[in-house]
Structures are given as structure tokens and as C-alpha cells.
Motif scaffolding. Structure first.
Motif, short mmCIF file in Angstrom:
data_model
loop_
_atom_site.label_atom_id
_atom_site.label_comp_id
_atom_site.label_asym_id
_atom_site.label_seq_id
_atom_site.Cartn_x
_atom_site.Cartn_y
_atom_site.Cartn_z
N GLY A 24 0.78 -1.03 0.35
CA GLY A 24 -0.04 -0.10 0.23
C GLY A 24 1.24 1.24 0.16
N ALA A 25 2.39 1.28 0.77
CA ALA A 25 2.70 2.14 0.53
C ALA A 25 3.54 2.70 -0.36
CB ALA A 25 3.77 2.54 1.57
N PHE A 26 3.59 1.35 -0.97
CA PHE A 26 4.70 1.53 -2.95
C PHE A 26 3.46 2.24 -3.68
CE2 PHE A 26 7.62 0.03 -0.94
CZ PHE A 26 9.11 -0.04 -1.85
N GLU A 27 2.94 1.66 -3.32
CA GLU A 27 1.16 2.86 -3.94
C GLU A 27 0.51 3.62 -4.02
OE1 GLU A 27 -0.97 -1.98 -5.06
OE2 GLU A 27 -2.02 -0.86 -3.17
N ALA A 28 1.19 3.78 -3.22
CA ALA A 28 0.97 5.79 -2.48
C ALA A 28 1.62 6.62 -3.64
CB ALA A 28 0.71 5.81 -1.22
N GLN A 29 2.45 6.04 -3.94
CA GLN A 29 3.55 6.74 -4.32
C GLN A 29 3.82 6.89 -6.01
OE1 GLN A 29 4.98 9.51 -2.93
NE2 GLN A 29 3.67 8.39 -1.00
N GLY A 30 2.37 6.13 -6.36
CA GLY A 30 2.29 5.47 -7.67
C GLY A 30 3.71 4.13 -8.51
N LEU A 31 3.47 3.62 -7.85
CA LEU A 31 3.99 2.36 -7.75
C LEU A 31 3.32 1.56 -7.68
CD1 LEU A 31 8.08 3.67 -5.49
CD2 LEU A 31 7.30 3.35 -7.87
N SER A 32 3.72 0.13 -8.18
CA SER A 32 3.53 -0.54 -8.09
C SER A 32 3.56 -2.04 -6.98
CB SER A 32 2.96 -1.57 -9.67
OG SER A 32 4.00 -2.34 -9.74
N ALA A 33 2.58 -3.16 -6.74
CA ALA A 33 3.38 -4.37 -5.62
C ALA A 33 4.39 -4.69 -6.44
CB ALA A 33 2.17 -5.58 -5.53
N GLU A 34 4.80 -5.03 -7.63
CA GLU A 34 6.04 -5.25 -8.44
C GLU A 34 7.72 -4.61 -8.08
OE1 GLU A 34 2.88 -5.00 -9.82
OE2 GLU A 34 2.46 -6.96 -10.11
N HIS A 35 7.33 -3.02 -7.44
CA HIS A 35 8.14 -2.62 -7.31
C HIS A 35 8.61 -3.13 -5.75
CE1 HIS A 35 6.93 0.45 -10.53
NE2 HIS A 35 7.61 0.56 -10.67
N VAL A 36 7.60 -3.53 -4.71
CA VAL A 36 8.43 -4.28 -3.64
C VAL A 36 9.45 -4.71 -3.67
CG1 VAL A 36 8.22 -4.97 -1.75
CG2 VAL A 36 6.23 -3.48 -3.02
N ARG A 37 9.18 -5.78 -4.69
CA ARG A 37 10.61 -6.18 -4.88
C ARG A 37 12.23 -5.97 -5.88
NH1 ARG A 37 11.30 -11.19 -3.07
NH2 ARG A 37 12.76 -12.88 -4.30
N THR A 38 11.24 -4.64 -6.18
CA THR A 38 12.52 -4.42 -7.12
C THR A 38 13.49 -3.55 -6.54
OG1 THR A 38 11.14 -4.02 -9.54
CG2 THR A 38 13.33 -2.97 -8.70
N TRP A 39 12.79 -2.51 -5.55
CA TRP A 39 13.51 -2.31 -4.84
C TRP A 39 13.70 -3.04 -3.00
CZ3 TRP A 39 12.77 -2.61 0.73
CH2 TRP A 39 12.99 -1.64 1.57
N TYR A 40 13.42 -4.34 -3.05
CA TYR A 40 14.27 -5.08 -2.04
C TYR A 40 15.56 -5.55 -2.80
CZ TYR A 40 15.45 -8.99 1.01
OH TYR A 40 16.49 -9.62 1.66
N LEU A 41 15.06 -5.67 -4.13
CA LEU A 41 16.20 -6.50 -4.79
C LEU A 41 17.49 -5.81 -5.50
CD1 LEU A 41 14.37 -9.80 -7.16
CD2 LEU A 41 15.43 -9.59 -5.39
N SER A 42 17.45 -4.90 -5.39
CA SER A 42 17.51 -3.42 -5.43
C SER A 42 18.06 -3.02 -4.96
CB SER A 42 17.17 -1.91 -5.86
OG SER A 42 16.66 -2.59 -7.69
N ILE A 90 7.76 6.00 2.37
CA ILE A 90 8.04 3.79 1.90
C ILE A 90 8.98 3.71 2.73
CG2 ILE A 90 9.49 2.54 0.51
CD1 ILE A 90 8.44 4.12 -2.24
N MET A 91 9.57 4.31 3.04
CA MET A 91 11.05 4.05 4.17
C MET A 91 10.50 3.58 5.25
SD MET A 91 13.54 3.01 2.54
CE MET A 91 14.55 2.36 4.25
N THR A 92 9.61 4.35 6.25
CA THR A 92 8.71 4.15 7.23
C THR A 92 7.55 3.31 6.92
OG1 THR A 92 8.66 6.78 7.50
CG2 THR A 92 6.92 5.31 8.30
N ALA A 93 6.44 3.05 5.77
CA ALA A 93 5.95 1.85 5.86
C ALA A 93 6.82 -0.14 6.86
CB ALA A 93 5.09 1.35 4.28
#
Length: 230
Positions: A24-42, A90-93
Motif C-alpha cells: 500500500g505504501a508503494f502504491e500511494a507513491q504511484g508504484l506497483s506491488a511489483e516495485h516492492v520486490r524491485t526495491w528490495y532486490l535493488s 516508503i521507508m516508514t512503511a
């Protein structure tokens, strides 16, 4: 596993924390659920690269920069202040992520087998404490450890040796528990035994030696360890 370990070190990010809880925190910033894993792997990529180069950066600092990059990528017109605020949200989430459903009962059960339990994270020890601190699992965790005190991210040998030093246990009597094969391979090369939490039913990568134990959850792992001899 034919002999019970004296201490179990637990990876935190994704092993204990459920990244689906921050979508939800990613989606609130215009990102998608897939971006969560992209963020983590990055974050892992840049942390590993920094370790190879001799640095020991903070997980949160890398995470914030990756979040900014992703926000700018989907919304190039967003001004810098808005990007900073979005990355901070996002970091708070991430700090407020929730544990997987098997984690709290599994850690309580694991500690009840007589095995000492410690976290060993590439992230902050405070974040791991926040993840479990308000749950019954907090009492099961003897120490919250971070590689920031080891000088190198996992899977560098120094990170696991830091855990062994803090526990006072020989490598052969320690167990590293993670969902990440690369983490377990790093631990194995230092002499620790390994347990793979395989919630998804994935196949173990042939690149690495197989783990000593494979379990579908922490509760299943605790049951198996409880059946081994001291």
C-alpha cells in the motif's frame, strides 16, 4: 538434522518480514506491488556491491535512494521535495512491516526446544526489534544483531563470524535460517549449518550446496528441530 543446534541465527528481511504488508505504501507513491520486490532486490544489489568495494553502508540509506530512483522513474515531473517525502513514506512503511503468519508462533516454538534464538540482519537491529518487539516472539529472541557491527553485509564471512562471536558458539553448533539461498551458502562456507524456509515450494538453486534442513515454515522448522537429539 541429527543434532540440535545451540543457537539459531535468523535472517530478517523477507525471512521474518512479509513484504506484502508494505504494498500500500508503494502504491500511494504511484508504484506497483511489483516495485516492492524491485526495491528490495535493488537494495541487496547495492549493499552487496558496497561490501565488495570495502564499504559497509546502512540499509536504510540505500533503501531511501532506491525509493527515490523508483519514484522518479514512474513520475519524472515530481519535484525533489515530493520525491524525498515519498521515499520517506516508503521507508516508514518498511520499518512498520508485519511478520509472516508463521513467524511468531514458530519462534516461540523454536525457543521452547532449548535453542537460543538471535536475529542477524543486513538491516538495522532496531527494525528487527520493532518487527517482533510487541509480539510474544520478542521474549524468544536473545539478541538482535546487525551486520553494521560486523563491517560487512551477508553473505560476507565477517557477518556470520560476528554472530558467532556474539553468541559464543562454535560454527558447527550454529544454524543460519533464511529464505535466501545466497545467505545460507555464505553461512555454510563459514561452517554453520543451514535451514531454508521455503514457503513458496521453490526449487533449491543448483549453484549452491543444499541446506541441511528445508521447512515450509518456522513452525515446521521448530517441530523438526524439537525431534532431534541434544
Amino acid at each position: 538434522m541429527n543434532r540440535r543446534p545451540k543457537v539459531a541465527f535468523l535472517d530478517v528481511n523477507e525471512t521474518l518480514s512479509d513484504l506484502r504488508s508494505v504494498v500500500g505504501a508503494f502504491e500511494a507513491q504511484g508504484l506497483s506491488a511489483e516495485h516492492v520486490r524491485t526495491w528490495y532486490l535493488s537494495v541487496l544489489r547495492d549493499g552487496f556491491a558496497s561490501t565488495v568495494l570495502g564499504d559497509n553502508p546502512g540499509y536504510a540509506a540505500i533503501g531511501q535512494e532506491i525509493a527515490k530512483f523508483l519514484i522518479r522513474e514512474v513520475d519524472p515531473a515530481r519535484d525533489d521535495d515530493a520525491v524525498d517525502d515519498g521515499a520517506a513514506a516508503i521507508m516508514t512503511a518498511m520499518v512498520a512491516a508485519q511478520p509472516h503468519s508463521d513467524v511468531v508462533p514458530g519462534l516461540v516454538a523454536l525457543a521452547n526446544t532449548g535453542v537460543r534464538v538471535m536475529t542477524l540482519s543486513n538491516g538495522s537491529a532496531d527494525v528487527a526489534k520493532k518487527l517482533l518487539g510487541s509480539t510474544p516472539a520478542d521474549a524468544a529472541v536473545e539478541k538482535y544483531l546487525s551486520v553494521i557491527d560486523a563491517g560487512a553485509w551477508k553473505p560476507a564471512p565477517a557477518s556470520y563470524r560476528h554472530g558467532l562471536m556474539e553468541s559464543g558458539v562454535a560454527a558447527a553448533d550454529a544454524l543460519m535460517v533464511a529464505v535466501h539461498p545466497w545467505d545460507l551458502e555464505g553461512a555454510r562456507r563459514v561452517g554453520l549449518r543451514t535451514a531454508w524456509i521455503n514457503r513458496s515450494g521453490a526449487r533449491w538453486p543448483s549453484l549452491f550446496a543444499p541446506p541441511d534442513v528445508e521447512a515450509e515454515s518456522f513452525t515446521a522448522l521448530a517441530l523438526e528441530i524439537g525431534q532431534t537429539a541434544d
